[in-house]
Enzyme design. Structure first.
Site, PDB file in Angstrom:
ATOM      1  N   CYS A   1      48.598  36.300  43.707  1.00  0.00           N
ATOM      2  CA  CYS A   1      48.908  37.330  43.869  1.00  0.00           C
ATOM      3  C   CYS A   1      49.051  37.694  45.327  1.00  0.00           C
ATOM      4  CB  CYS A   1      48.034  38.136  43.169  1.00  0.00           C
ATOM      5  SG  CYS A   1      47.468  37.463  41.243  1.00  0.00           S
TER       6      CYS A   1
ATOM      7  N   CYS B   1      48.147  43.912  39.563  1.00  0.00           N
ATOM      8  CA  CYS B   1      47.198  43.680  39.304  1.00  0.00           C
ATOM      9  C   CYS B   1      46.236  43.956  40.240  1.00  0.00           C
ATOM     10  CB  CYS B   1      46.891  41.873  38.568  1.00  0.00           C
ATOM     11  SG  CYS B   1      47.017  40.614  40.295  1.00  0.00           S
TER      12      CYS B   1
ATOM     13  N   ASP C   1      55.516  41.692  39.405  1.00  0.00           N
ATOM     14  CA  ASP C   1      54.581  43.043  40.141  1.00  0.00           C
ATOM     15  C   ASP C   1      55.426  43.235  41.293  1.00  0.00           C
ATOM     16  OD1 ASP C   1      52.853  43.035  37.727  1.00  0.00           O
ATOM     17  OD2 ASP C   1      51.650  42.079  38.828  1.00  0.00           O
TER      18      ASP C   1
ATOM     19  N   CYS D   1      54.817  36.801  37.921  1.00  0.00           N
ATOM     20  CA  CYS D   1      54.757  37.898  36.961  1.00  0.00           C
ATOM     21  C   CYS D   1      55.698  38.907  37.487  1.00  0.00           C
ATOM     22  CB  CYS D   1      53.611  38.565  37.411  1.00  0.00           C
ATOM     23  SG  CYS D   1      53.164  39.150  38.380  1.00  0.00           S
TER      24      CYS D   1
HETATM   25 FE1  FES Z   1      51.328  39.949  39.054  1.00  0.00          FE
HETATM   26 FE2  FES Z   1      48.524  39.546  40.231  1.00  0.00          FE
HETATM   27  S1  FES Z   1      49.381  39.540  38.280  1.00  0.00           S
HETATM   28  S2  FES Z   1      50.700  40.104  41.300  1.00  0.00           S
END
Ligand code: FES
Length: 148
Positions: free
Chosen positions: A103, A59, A36, A34
């Protein structure tokens, strides 16, 4: 309900958020799935994690996982922190939805990266096999690039 009470609690009141000045180890990882990012700071005394803080640009599940993971390693020896898995973090949160399991991988990898950073900064010999080499692997037990 999609998220457990514990996930909601750690998401809305995350523990150990912030920065440690002059940390003994820092680990930053990005989630391949993702994009992140998570950064973990460690203070280490005699091979024990005396303090830990995190910053997560991710998230709600990533924030809850980081919060729980930091609670699980605080005050623990490095050897124990290295054994923490994303599955154990998810279980401690009373579960994550399947599509959110990836995540929780961020927290596990960031902790390992911070410990590796500590070993390298201090010239401490370590077993490289304990640390994921994500650049060269197609999948591993803790990282599910192939699945969730
Ligand atoms: Fe990226 Fe949860 S969607 S860490």
């Amino acid at each position: 309900m999609l998220y457990s009470k514990k996930v909601m609690d750690h998401f809305t009141h995350p523990r150990n958020v912030g920065v440690i000045e002059n940390p003994d180890g820092v680990g930053e990882v990005g989630n391949a799935k993702c994009g992140d990012i998570m950064r973990i700071y460690l203070k280490i005394d005699h091979d024990t994690i005396s303090d830990v803080k995190f910053e997560t640009f991710g998230c709600g599940s990533a924030i809850a996982s980081s919060s729980m993971a930091t609670e699980m390693i605080k005050g623990k020896p490095l050897s124990e922190a290295l054994e923490l898995t994303n599955k154990a973090v998810a279980e401690a949160l009373d579960g994550l939805p399947a599509h959110k399991m990836h995540c929780s991988v961020l927290a596990e990898e960031a902790i390992k990266a911070a410990i590796q950073n500590y070993y390298e900064k201090n010239g401490i010999a370590y077993d490289a096999g304990q640390f994921p080499d994500c650049e060269s692997c197609s999948h591993c037990a803790s990282c599910d690039k192939s699945g969730n």
